[in-house]
Write a protein that holds these residues in place. Structure first.
Motif, PDB file in Angstrom:
ATOM      1  N   VAL A  74       0.859  -1.173   0.000  1.00 26.60           N
ATOM      2  CA  VAL A  74       0.000   0.000   0.000  1.00 26.60           C
ATOM      3  C   VAL A  74       0.898   1.225   0.000  1.00 26.60           C
ATOM      4  O   VAL A  74       1.743   1.389   0.883  1.00 26.60           O
ATOM      5  CB  VAL A  74      -0.929   0.013   1.240  1.00 26.60           C
ATOM      6  CG1 VAL A  74      -1.770   1.285   1.258  1.00 26.60           C
ATOM      7  CG2 VAL A  74      -1.804  -1.222   1.251  1.00 26.60           C
ATOM      8  N   LEU A  75       0.727   2.070  -1.012  1.00 28.40           N
ATOM      9  CA  LEU A  75       1.521   3.292  -1.076  1.00 28.40           C
ATOM     10  C   LEU A  75       0.865   4.354  -0.208  1.00 28.40           C
ATOM     11  O   LEU A  75      -0.326   4.637  -0.338  1.00 28.40           O
ATOM     12  CB  LEU A  75       1.614   3.797  -2.520  1.00 28.40           C
ATOM     13  CG  LEU A  75       2.368   2.878  -3.479  1.00 28.40           C
ATOM     14  CD1 LEU A  75       2.312   3.448  -4.892  1.00 28.40           C
ATOM     15  CD2 LEU A  75       3.819   2.735  -3.043  1.00 28.40           C
ATOM     16  N   LEU A  76       1.639   4.905   0.702  1.00 25.25           N
ATOM     17  CA  LEU A  76       1.135   5.953   1.586  1.00 25.25           C
ATOM     18  C   LEU A  76       1.434   7.307   0.983  1.00 25.25           C
ATOM     19  O   LEU A  76       2.422   7.481   0.263  1.00 25.25           O
ATOM     20  CB  LEU A  76       1.789   5.821   2.970  1.00 25.25           C
ATOM     21  CG  LEU A  76       1.521   4.500   3.700  1.00 25.25           C
ATOM     22  CD1 LEU A  76       2.318   4.443   4.987  1.00 25.25           C
ATOM     23  CD2 LEU A  76       0.051   4.340   3.981  1.00 25.25           C
ATOM     24  N   PRO A  77       0.605   8.319   1.283  1.00 23.20           N
ATOM     25  CA  PRO A  77       0.901   9.659   0.755  1.00 23.20           C
ATOM     26  C   PRO A  77       2.169  10.185   1.389  1.00 23.20           C
ATOM     27  O   PRO A  77       2.547   9.803   2.493  1.00 23.20           O
ATOM     28  CB  PRO A  77      -0.330  10.479   1.186  1.00 23.20           C
ATOM     29  CG  PRO A  77      -0.932   9.724   2.317  1.00 23.20           C
ATOM     30  CD  PRO A  77      -0.600   8.265   2.085  1.00 23.20           C
ATOM     31  N   PRO A  78       2.875  11.083   0.691  1.00 22.88           N
ATOM     32  CA  PRO A  78       4.129  11.629   1.269  1.00 22.88           C
ATOM     33  C   PRO A  78       3.810  12.433   2.528  1.00 22.88           C
ATOM     34  O   PRO A  78       2.739  13.020   2.672  1.00 22.88           O
ATOM     35  CB  PRO A  78       4.682  12.518   0.161  1.00 22.88           C
ATOM     36  CG  PRO A  78       3.521  12.785  -0.742  1.00 22.88           C
ATOM     37  CD  PRO A  78       2.569  11.639  -0.603  1.00 22.88           C
ATOM     38  N   LEU A  79       4.766  12.430   3.440  1.00 20.20           N
ATOM     39  CA  LEU A  79       4.606  13.185   4.679  1.00 20.20           C
ATOM     40  C   LEU A  79       4.748  14.660   4.384  1.00 20.20           C
ATOM     41  O   LEU A  79       5.536  15.080   3.540  1.00 20.20           O
ATOM     42  CB  LEU A  79       5.676  12.753   5.709  1.00 20.20           C
ATOM     43  CG  LEU A  79       5.588  11.303   6.178  1.00 20.20           C
ATOM     44  CD1 LEU A  79       6.772  10.985   7.065  1.00 20.20           C
ATOM     45  CD2 LEU A  79       4.296  11.058   6.916  1.00 20.20           C
ATOM     46  N   ASP A  80       3.978  15.467   5.103  1.00 21.56           N
ATOM     47  CA  ASP A  80       4.097  16.911   4.965  1.00 21.56           C
ATOM     48  C   ASP A  80       5.458  17.340   5.527  1.00 21.56           C
ATOM     49  O   ASP A  80       5.863  16.843   6.587  1.00 21.56           O
ATOM     50  CB  ASP A  80       2.983  17.630   5.733  1.00 21.56           C
ATOM     51  CG  ASP A  80       1.631  17.425   5.055  1.00 21.56           C
ATOM     52  OD1 ASP A  80       1.622  17.201   3.842  1.00 21.56           O
ATOM     53  OD2 ASP A  80       0.615  17.466   5.772  1.00 21.56           O
ATOM     54  N   PRO A  81       6.133  18.231   4.840  1.00 21.91           N
ATOM     55  CA  PRO A  81       7.412  18.691   5.394  1.00 21.91           C
ATOM     56  C   PRO A  81       7.192  19.454   6.694  1.00 21.91           C
ATOM     57  O   PRO A  81       6.153  20.072   6.887  1.00 21.91           O
ATOM     58  CB  PRO A  81       7.978  19.608   4.300  1.00 21.91           C
ATOM     59  CG  PRO A  81       6.793  19.988   3.478  1.00 21.91           C
ATOM     60  CD  PRO A  81       5.796  18.869   3.584  1.00 21.91           C
ATOM     61  N   ALA A  82       8.153  19.344   7.582  1.00 17.09           N
ATOM     62  CA  ALA A  82       8.040  20.030   8.869  1.00 17.09           C
ATOM     63  C   ALA A  82       8.008  21.539   8.632  1.00 17.09           C
ATOM     64  O   ALA A  82       8.723  22.061   7.773  1.00 17.09           O
ATOM     65  CB  ALA A  82       9.231  19.663   9.760  1.00 17.09           C
ATOM     66  N   PRO A  83       7.133  22.262   9.363  1.00 15.68           N
ATOM     67  CA  PRO A  83       7.087  23.705   9.183  1.00 15.68           C
ATOM     68  C   PRO A  83       8.403  24.361   9.620  1.00 15.68           C
ATOM     69  O   PRO A  83       9.068  23.891  10.514  1.00 15.68           O
ATOM     70  CB  PRO A  83       5.915  24.161  10.083  1.00 15.68           C
ATOM     71  CG  PRO A  83       5.774  23.048  11.094  1.00 15.68           C
ATOM     72  CD  PRO A  83       6.219  21.797  10.401  1.00 15.68           C
ATOM     73  N   GLY A  84       8.686  25.483   9.008  1.00 13.05           N
ATOM     74  CA  GLY A  84       9.866  26.212   9.439  1.00 13.05           C
ATOM     75  C   GLY A  84      10.821  26.390   8.365  1.00 13.05           C
ATOM     76  O   GLY A  84      11.710  27.040   8.169  1.00 13.05           O
TER      77      GLY A  84
END
Length: 197
Positions: free
Chosen positions: A187-197
């Motif tokens: 199962v392909l997961l969506p990419p993680l959101d980049p950390a803010p900053g």
């Protein structure tokens, strides 16, 4: 019917008290263990709940080191048609040991057509068969997981040493690799959101 009988018994038992009669009321009979019970919880779902995908059984490979798969499981569309009802595994050599992928009891050892076959009953309707395997075991012998079933003989994969391994659940052939590998689809997961900053 039993509910009506229980209610009638309660009315009769309480009637002297309700009517103002003197004296203690007779004891109320206890509900029998077979009295009908009315469910008070939420109703059962009307749609069947889909079963979770099967987990790998965690068996061991019947050859060591982990063998290459020379031919995959190719079940026929109908039971009477041609197909490949197991997998062909590459052995290191003729005479290589074949071991029990899971514990079980020998349910057959002998020759089928022209090949020596050994079948192990693992319980719960599961049986493994191996050919061509020369074995000294007898029907009824218990073999622990990893225990010796016999040795690889020529006769199945042309000139290459190999073992045909079939697994049945009841009368149905299933993919043996599902017992030693996780065959569930990735199962392909969506990419993680980049950390803010």
């Amino acid at each position: 019917m039993k509910t009506h009988t229980l209610l009638a018994a309660l009315v009769l038992a309480l009637s002297p008290v309700v009517a103002g009669a003197s004296g203690p009321a007779p004891p109320v009979p206890a509900a029998s263990a077979t009295a009908e019970l009315v469910p008070t919880g939420p109703a059962a779902p009307s749609e069947p709940v889909p079963a979770a995908p099967p987990e790998p059984a965690g068996w061991s490979w019947p050859l060591s080191p982990e063998p290459a798969v020379l031919r995959a499981f190719e079940p026929p569309p109908k039971p009477w048609l041609r197909g490949h009802r197991g997998v062909d595994l590459a052995a290191t050599s003729f005479g290589a040991p074949v071991t029990a992928p899971a514990s079980g009891t020998v349910s057959f050892v002998g020759v089928v057509v022209d090949r020596p076959v050994i079948t192990l009953d693992h319980g719960n309707g599961l049986k493994s068969s191996f050919e061509p395997v020369q074995s000294e075991l007898v029907k009824g012998a218990y073999v622990a997981e990893g225990g010796s079933l016999g040795t690889v003989l020529p006769g199945h994969c042309a000139t290459s040493p190999c073992v045909h391994w079939g697994v049945r659940r009841g009368e149905d052939y299933v993919n043996p690799l599902a017992f030693v590998m996780d065959l569930r689809p990735s199962v392909l997961l969506p990419p993680l959101d980049p950390a803010p900053g």
